[in-house]
Design an enzyme around this catalytic site. Sequence first.
Site, mmCIF file in Angstrom:
data_model
loop_
_atom_site.group_PDB
_atom_site.id
_atom_site.type_symbol
_atom_site.label_atom_id
_atom_site.label_comp_id
_atom_site.label_asym_id
_atom_site.label_seq_id
_atom_site.Cartn_x
_atom_site.Cartn_y
_atom_site.Cartn_z
ATOM 1 N N CYS A 143 0.810 -1.219 0.000
ATOM 2 C CA CYS A 143 0.000 0.000 0.000
ATOM 3 C C CYS A 143 0.842 1.268 0.000
ATOM 4 O O CYS A 143 0.345 2.347 -0.297
ATOM 5 C CB CYS A 143 -0.956 -0.007 1.183
ATOM 6 S SG CYS A 143 -2.093 -1.391 1.134
ATOM 7 N N HIS B 20 -3.262 7.209 2.189
ATOM 8 C CA HIS B 20 -3.674 5.910 1.652
ATOM 9 C C HIS B 20 -5.069 5.579 2.192
ATOM 10 O O HIS B 20 -5.320 5.673 3.390
ATOM 11 C CB HIS B 20 -2.659 4.838 2.059
ATOM 12 C CG HIS B 20 -3.151 3.450 1.840
ATOM 13 N ND1 HIS B 20 -3.707 3.045 0.649
ATOM 14 C CD2 HIS B 20 -3.190 2.367 2.651
ATOM 15 C CE1 HIS B 20 -4.065 1.781 0.752
ATOM 16 N NE2 HIS B 20 -3.765 1.342 1.956
ATOM 17 N N ASN C 280 -10.049 -0.275 -0.546
ATOM 18 C CA ASN C 280 -8.595 -0.148 -0.469
ATOM 19 C C ASN C 280 -7.999 -0.669 -1.768
ATOM 20 O O ASN C 280 -8.074 -1.861 -2.047
ATOM 21 C CB ASN C 280 -8.090 -0.956 0.731
ATOM 22 C CG ASN C 280 -6.572 -0.912 0.877
ATOM 23 O OD1 ASN C 280 -5.856 -0.490 -0.025
ATOM 24 N ND2 ASN C 280 -6.090 -1.363 2.025
#
Lengths: 75, 307
Positions: free
Chosen positions: B114, B236, B266
């Site tokens: 990520c 993020h 996500n």
Amino acid sequence: MFDDVKEIIVETLGCAEDSVTMDANLFDELGADSLDAVELSLAIEEKIGVSIDQEAMVNIKTVGDIMDYIENAKN
Amino acid sequence: MTGIKILSTGSCVPRRVMTNDDLAQIVETSDEWIQKRTGMSERHFVGEGEDMTYLSEMAAREAIERSGIDKSDIGVIIVSTVSGEYYSPSTACLLQSRLGLVHDLVALDVSAGCSGFIFGLETIRALMLARNAKAGLIVGAEVLSKKLDMTDRTTCVLFGDGAAAAVVALDDRPYYSEIGVDGDEEMINIKVSDGHIHMDGQGTYKFAVKTVPEVIEKVVEKAGLTYDDIDHYVLHQANLRIIESIAKKVNQPMEKFVVNIEKYGNTSAASVGLALDEAYKTNRIKEGDRTLLCAFGAGRTWGTVII
């Protein structure tokens, strides 16, 4: 000490002050979920200096459990 | 010129939308449960004719078009991903060909989970400086729907597919970043043996809300700024609760945080780019604004950049 913990719980969970008693269940009564539990452990670590690891957190259900854990860790 | 400037962005998400209710048909979960714990309402999953390379190409095409640059100026291609179609060749190599870019360039994929978009920026800047490149292409793209164990309700509701791209150029403003690794293989991983995402949700949450405010503090201090000097925070998009917790810890209003997690879930390496792209296109981030990008994730990695 109880007042410090109470303040952390009220701040983190946004629950009413008088609902935070020793017997109150964090999840069923005070509305915490698993992520709130992590926030609680971080706030306790920061403000009280006692780190509650993830495994121990699994066994913590009530406000009293938190108090016991802190007492034990301090002794 | 040692700073880096984003000239333009582009994005592409698959056509197919998976709502929380759609997921509740597959695993035992509910719209309410997912929304309360993550802030997500829907995400996109690839369908017929769509894959990671395709999403990357489309996002990159848009970014190049919007930048107005001559595409032969692109001297470095970085694709941040953990979910390409091939172990080899890299997706970046495929883009060189699909986009018709020059041969005299460096093209490589970056694997940083990520944190991918920020690790990608750090990497592209360094390579552009080393090669004196006029322009660079960075893409963050994932097709995580192919990495999900659809019987594991703790992970399969969290992720989505998408790609975001940016065309960048070196700039004379100073560059401030804070990048780090606390090497870990358990918190979040995708094992080669089963190809599925495994995640310790609580451990990840704790890592994020503890580490991110610390690294934001460091980069802001390094730049000689205060939190108030930052106009936009683009974090993020792992979980709305994480973003809210971080906002509280750095004492900044949620209005300064770009959030689009409700639509995409996500998307790992794509998420910062997708949020940035949306913020540019809606004119939320304007020329001259100071924006802090920050990501964190697998490997216990983190990265933050002020642009």
